[in-house]
Structure formats: structure tokens, C-alpha cells
Design a protein around this motif. Structure first.
Motif, mmCIF file in Angstrom:
data_model
loop_
_atom_site.group_PDB
_atom_site.id
_atom_site.type_symbol
_atom_site.label_atom_id
_atom_site.label_comp_id
_atom_site.label_asym_id
_atom_site.label_seq_id
_atom_site.Cartn_x
_atom_site.Cartn_y
_atom_site.Cartn_z
ATOM 1 N N ARG A 3 -7.074 2.100 0.516
ATOM 2 C CA ARG A 3 -6.636 1.089 -0.673
ATOM 3 C C ARG A 3 -7.093 1.339 -2.007
ATOM 4 O O ARG A 3 -7.188 0.966 -3.012
ATOM 5 N N VAL A 30 -2.163 -9.454 17.553
ATOM 6 C CA VAL A 30 -2.451 -10.635 16.570
ATOM 7 C C VAL A 30 -2.477 -10.663 15.656
ATOM 8 O O VAL A 30 -2.221 -9.564 15.220
ATOM 9 N N SER A 39 0.331 3.831 1.740
ATOM 10 C CA SER A 39 0.911 4.054 2.821
ATOM 11 C C SER A 39 0.148 3.247 4.088
ATOM 12 O O SER A 39 -0.833 2.322 3.558
ATOM 13 N N LEU A 40 0.567 3.379 5.750
ATOM 14 C CA LEU A 40 -0.251 2.228 6.030
ATOM 15 C C LEU A 40 -1.033 3.740 7.477
ATOM 16 O O LEU A 40 -0.641 3.669 8.323
ATOM 17 N N PRO A 41 -2.102 3.383 6.956
ATOM 18 C CA PRO A 41 -3.223 4.729 8.102
ATOM 19 C C PRO A 41 -3.594 3.732 9.351
ATOM 20 O O PRO A 41 -3.287 2.666 9.239
ATOM 21 N N LEU A 77 -9.160 -7.247 4.106
ATOM 22 C CA LEU A 77 -8.547 -7.261 1.867
ATOM 23 C C LEU A 77 -9.475 -8.565 1.882
ATOM 24 O O LEU A 77 -9.892 -8.573 0.333
ATOM 25 N N LYS A 95 2.259 -5.744 11.879
ATOM 26 C CA LYS A 95 3.076 -5.632 12.196
ATOM 27 C C LYS A 95 4.383 -6.207 11.590
ATOM 28 O O LYS A 95 5.478 -5.203 11.199
ATOM 29 N N THR A 96 4.481 -6.581 10.468
ATOM 30 C CA THR A 96 5.360 -7.015 9.591
ATOM 31 C C THR A 96 5.365 -5.745 8.054
ATOM 32 O O THR A 96 5.925 -5.490 7.799
ATOM 33 N N ALA A 97 3.728 -5.905 8.147
ATOM 34 C CA ALA A 97 4.141 -4.467 7.329
ATOM 35 C C ALA A 97 4.784 -3.173 7.625
ATOM 36 O O ALA A 97 4.974 -2.281 6.622
ATOM 37 N N PRO A 103 0.918 -1.255 -0.256
ATOM 38 C CA PRO A 103 -0.079 0.630 -0.620
ATOM 39 C C PRO A 103 0.750 1.427 0.175
ATOM 40 O O PRO A 103 1.979 0.995 0.378
ATOM 41 N N GLY A 151 -2.444 -9.904 11.240
ATOM 42 C CA GLY A 151 -3.414 -8.771 11.011
ATOM 43 C C GLY A 151 -3.138 -7.686 11.001
ATOM 44 O O GLY A 151 -3.764 -6.768 10.925
ATOM 45 N N ASN A 195 3.181 -13.266 18.033
ATOM 46 C CA ASN A 195 1.795 -12.660 18.274
ATOM 47 C C ASN A 195 1.932 -13.037 19.559
ATOM 48 O O ASN A 195 0.612 -11.744 20.115
ATOM 49 N N TYR A 249 -7.496 -3.596 15.542
ATOM 50 C CA TYR A 249 -8.406 -2.512 14.926
ATOM 51 C C TYR A 249 -9.690 -2.364 14.979
ATOM 52 O O TYR A 249 -9.716 -3.781 14.558
ATOM 53 N N ILE A 280 -8.691 2.134 6.466
ATOM 54 C CA ILE A 280 -7.607 1.047 5.570
ATOM 55 C C ILE A 280 -8.158 0.218 4.023
ATOM 56 O O ILE A 280 -7.296 0.860 3.360
ATOM 57 N N ARG A 296 -1.577 3.389 11.539
ATOM 58 C CA ARG A 296 -0.102 2.573 12.175
ATOM 59 C C ARG A 296 0.424 4.194 12.011
ATOM 60 O O ARG A 296 2.141 3.704 12.181
HETATM 61 P P1 ATP Z 1 0.749 -12.150 11.518
HETATM 62 O O1 ATP Z 1 0.801 -11.755 13.083
HETATM 63 O O2 ATP Z 1 0.062 -12.919 10.022
HETATM 64 O O3 ATP Z 1 2.436 -11.983 10.530
HETATM 65 P P2 ATP Z 1 1.116 -8.965 11.038
HETATM 66 O O4 ATP Z 1 0.244 -8.459 12.128
HETATM 67 O O5 ATP Z 1 2.240 -8.950 10.153
HETATM 68 O O6 ATP Z 1 -0.023 -10.373 11.219
HETATM 69 P P3 ATP Z 1 0.870 -7.543 8.339
HETATM 70 O O7 ATP Z 1 1.585 -9.004 7.092
HETATM 71 O O8 ATP Z 1 1.554 -6.621 8.244
HETATM 72 O O9 ATP Z 1 -0.106 -7.917 9.872
HETATM 73 O O10 ATP Z 1 -0.707 -7.152 7.406
HETATM 74 C C1 ATP Z 1 -1.714 -8.186 6.893
HETATM 75 C C2 ATP Z 1 -2.033 -7.477 5.492
HETATM 76 O O11 ATP Z 1 -3.111 -6.023 6.413
HETATM 77 C C3 ATP Z 1 -0.864 -6.549 4.702
HETATM 78 O O12 ATP Z 1 -1.163 -7.373 3.543
HETATM 79 C C4 ATP Z 1 -0.996 -5.118 5.002
HETATM 80 O O13 ATP Z 1 -0.660 -4.450 3.767
HETATM 81 C C5 ATP Z 1 -2.422 -4.881 5.244
HETATM 82 N N1 ATP Z 1 -2.206 -4.210 5.873
HETATM 83 C C6 ATP Z 1 -2.260 -3.810 7.559
HETATM 84 N N2 ATP Z 1 -2.385 -3.018 7.751
HETATM 85 C C7 ATP Z 1 -2.916 -2.347 7.231
HETATM 86 C C8 ATP Z 1 -2.831 -0.629 7.214
HETATM 87 N N3 ATP Z 1 -2.992 -0.106 8.360
HETATM 88 N N4 ATP Z 1 -3.180 -0.133 6.606
HETATM 89 C C9 ATP Z 1 -2.781 -0.792 5.087
HETATM 90 N N5 ATP Z 1 -2.688 -2.113 5.209
HETATM 91 C C10 ATP Z 1 -2.944 -3.100 5.930
#
Ligand code: ATP
Ligand code: MG
Length: 388
Positions: free
Chosen positions: A211, A53, A21-23, A241, A58-60, A19, A55, A172, A199, A207, A25
Motif C-alpha cells: 500500500r 476472523v 491489488s490484494l497481496p 493499517l 474476506k470482504t475485500a 488497494p 480483518g 467470522n 495473516y 500488505i 489472497r
Molecule cells: P471482518 O470479518 O471484520 O468483516 P474482513 O475479513 O472482511 O473482516 P476486510 O474488510 O476485507 O476484512 O479487510 C480489512 C481491511 O484490510 C480492508 O481495508 C482491506 O482493504 C485490508 N486488507 C485485507 N487484506 C488485504 C490484503 N491481502 N491486501 C491489501 N489490503 C488488505
């Protein structure tokens, strides 16, 4: 022209699409960025522990921070640094993390055991490279071992005066360090902690909406319904999503079959998709679960059947899990690995775990129907007989 509208929406919703941006966060982004920047600038080690938890972004968020800092380094606003991502899910065994880090730092291959010794030696001496090394350890829950040496080492090395090692660990479980290391050790390690809250529906709306901006493929109240349905169970952006992407596919299918001329995702479509996905979501999850996660679910189901009660305890389930391992000649997991399995199943909502306690008396319930469990496990040759 109208078809491209749906196509564009589908591309933007794809989980692997980055994306713009990451709204929602912004605060977490700023906090992680400021800790990393300070550590890179001062050439001192640091260890950041991020929990939340699935989704919750965190990773993004961490990847976005790294992208930003790399850009700053390129424009000489920050010293250059090296970056490596180690994902617990992609390693064949936890100790492989040492071999991956060693190869990245030195360019040489070594066995996991040897790499651990060599890294230990290396972090005692002044560094060979002036550049700090940022290590993202994603899916840390999967790297826990009986002796906890991996987690301990990766958290302890940044504390060495010469290591120049910056570890960002993502898990997690919020209290994994406390659970897996003694309190004395975990407080000495001085971790910087950041927890990502699930969220709420306003955030999920924002979010998804950000997108889809400009595609015009979704009714606003369709996005709203999706956000509310997801937030009622999890607060997982990935799920929101997924639902929207599936909804686009459904409309595309209807258009192709001339069942509709509208190229718009409506509330009714979202409603259908949510119903379709809630009945099959757990089946998909269980199919992709690890061997011991599946076995844990079978052990839980067996215990519940035997007792004829709606709930049992972690202790009872693990006891039976270990019995099943002996019976089927499997290497038994450690108690801490079982605790991590239980947490992962809880996070996926396949089981409901008593939230206020994390000990052997924690109460557990199955949150998938026996039918879904059987459907999911029937395709796995090892489990087929157990659910027949
Ligand atoms: P897990 O614990 O399962 O690894 P996670 O917290 O790492 O989950 P992400 O992989 O970062 O989750 O996010 C899941 C999906 O949601 C990704 O495709 C990410 O781009 C999207 N996403 C999460 N937060 C946002 C945000 N604030 N804005 C836009 N997209 C988001
Ligand atoms: Mg992640």
C-alpha cells in the motif's frame, strides 16, 4: 513536498481506500472467482461459505472478485449477472434480508414476512430474468435467529433448479452452519467452503508495504515492527493499517508543533502508537459493541466477581445474561444469538474463549481490564449504573 509524502501515505492507508491489488489472497481470489464463473456460465445456483476472523480480507477479496467478473462481463467474456450486497450489520432485524433481496430482484417493496413468502414462490418457478443473481451476504453471524430460517433459506434457494441464485456468505465463525443447522441439513446443502487464515507477520508486512509503495514515508523496520506486533495478537490487516495511519498522524502532529523535522515514521513512533492503541482499543470496541454484547461482558464480569475465579463457563454467563434481561425488561436473545455474541467478543479479544469446545461448558475469561470495561460503558446511559 515532504508533507505530501505523509499525506499520500495517509490516503493509501485509509481503510476505505481500495488497494490496487490484494497481496497474499491470490489463491482465495482464484478459488472464489472460479466457483462464481462456473455458476454464472452454467446458469446454476451455488452457495459459497467463507469464514475467517476479522480483518483477514474476506470482504475485500469478494468485492475484488466481483469487480473483476463485472469487467469480464462487460467485455463479453462472461454472461452478465446481477449483484447485490446484503450486510447483516446494516439490517435493522435479520428478516429484513428478505425484503432487501425481494426489492432488488423485482423492484417492489414488501414487508419482510411477505417478501419471504414471495421469494419462496418465485424460486419454485422458472426465472423471470435470464441473468443469474449473485448475493453477497456479509456479516452472516448477525443474521442468525432462533429458527435459523434465514440462513436455511438463503443456503437452500441456490439448490432449486430454477433459482439462478448464487449466494456468497461471509461469517467470522467457521462452523456456523453446523452449529446453527442440523448436520443432516448442512451436509445436504453442499456448501463450497473457503476459510481465510489469519495473516502472519510476513503477509502483514507485504500488505502494508504494497500500500505504501512509492510514498517513502515509512522506515522498513517500522513496518516490520507493526507487522510483528499485530501478528502476535490477531493477524488482522485492518489493525495493521490502523496503526500505520495513526503513526502518520502522530508524525504530522509532531511536525506541526515543530517537535521534529523528520517526516519519517520510525520504529519508535510505531512502538508509541501500539502502546497507545492497545490500552484504548478495547474501550473503543466495547463502545461500539451491540447492546447484548455489552450486556454479555457485564454478565461475565459479574459472574467472575461473584465466584472470585479467573474463569467461568458459557452456561453460567448466559444464565446471568438472561436474568439481567428479565430484570431490565429486555427481549432475551436466543441461545444461538448468545453463542454468536460470545464468538464475536472472542474474535475481538475482549474475552478469551476456550478454543477446543463450543458448548455450554466452554470456559470464558475476561480479556479487558475492569477499568477499561467501566470506561467504555460509563458513556452508555443504560449501562452507567451497572459499572458505577
Ligand atoms: P471482518 O470479518 O471484520 O468483516 P474482513 O475479513 O472482511 O473482516 P476486510 O474488510 O476485507 O476484512 O479487510 C480489512 C481491511 O484490510 C480492508 O481495508 C482491506 O482493504 C485490508 N486488507 C485485507 N487484506 C488485504 C490484503 N491481502 N491486501 C491489501 N489490503 C488488505
Ligand atoms: Mg468483512
Amino acid at each position: 513536498m515532504t508533507t505530501t509524502r505523509l499525506q499520500r501515505a495517509r490516503q493509501k492507508l485509509h481503510v476505505s481506500a481500495v488497494p490496487d491489488s490484494l497481496p497474499c489472497r491470490e489463491n482465495e481470489f482464484a478459488e472464489i472467482a472460479s466457483h462464481l464463473k462456473a455458476a454464472i456460465r452454467d446458469r446454476c445456483g451455488n452457495c459459497i461459505y467463507i469464514s475467517g476472523v476479522p480483518g483477514t480480507g474476506k470482504t475485500a477479496t469478494v468485492r475484488e472478485v466481483i469487480r473483476d467478473l463485472t469487467k469480464q462481463a462487460k467485455f463479453k467474456k462472461l454472461p452478465t449477472f446481477r449483484f447485490i450486497e446484503i450486510n447483516g450489520m446494516k439490517l435493522t432485524e435479520p428478516a429484513q434480508a428478505y425484503a432487501v433481496l425481494y426489492e432488488f430482484m423485482t423492484g417492489h417493496k414488501a414487508t419482510s414476512k411477505h417478501a419471504a413468502e414471495l421469494l419462496e414462490q418465485q424460486f419454485r418457478l422458472p426465472p423471470t430474468s435470464p441473468e443469474p443473481c449473485v448475493v453477497l451476504m456479509d456479516e452472516l453471524d448477525l443474521l442468525v435467529t432462533r429458527k435459523q430460517t434465514i440462513m436455511y433459506n438463503f443456503f437452500e434457494w441456490p439448490n432449486r433448479p430454477h433459482s439462478h441464485l448464487i449466494v456468497v456468505a461471509i461469517a467470522n465463525t467457521m462452523d456456523l452452519p453446523e452449529r446453527m443447522l442440523t448436520n443432516k441439513v448442512s451436509s445436504r446443502l453442499g456448501l463450497t467452503r473457503i476459510n481465510f487464515q489469519p495473516y502472519n507477520h510476513h503477509q502483514l508486512y507485504q500488505i502494508v508495504e504494497s500500500r505504501l509503495k512509492g510514498t517513502g514515508a515509512f522506515d522498513n523496520d517500522a513496518i516490520e515492527l507493526c507487522a510483528r506486533k499485530v501478528s502476535a495478537v490477531s493477524g488482522d490487516a485492518r489493525r495493521a493499517l490502523d496503526i500505520c495511519r495513526r503513526a502518520v498522524e502522530v508524525v504530522e502532529g509532531m511536525v506541526a508543533q515543530k517537535q521534529t523535522t523528520s517526516h519519517q515514521v520510525t520504529m519508535a513512533i510505531i512502538d508509541t502508537v501500539v502502546k497507545e492503541m492497545t490500552s484504548s482499543g478495547s474501550v473503543v470496541f466495547i463502545r461500539h459493541a451491540s447492546m447484548h454484547q455489552k450486556l454479555f461482558l457485564v454478565a461475565l464480569r459479574n459472574q467472575l466477581q461473584k465466584a472470585g475465579l479467573p474463569e467461568t463457563t458459557f452456561n453460567e454467563v448466559t444464565h446471568h445474561h438472561l436474568q439481567l434481561c428479565r430484570l431490565h425488561n429486555l427481549l432475551p436473545p436466543t441461545l444461538s444469538a448468545l453463542a454468536a455474541i460470545c464468538t464475536a467478543l472472542g474474535a475481538s479479544r475482549c474475552i478469551l474463549a476456550e478454543a477446543s469446545r463450543y458448548d455450554i461448558h466452554q470456559k470464558l475469561r475476561l480479556n479487558v481490564s475492569e477499568g477499561d470495561l467501566a470506561t467504555a460503558l460509563k458513556t452508555d446511559p443504560f449501562f452507567r449504573a451497572m459499572v458505577a
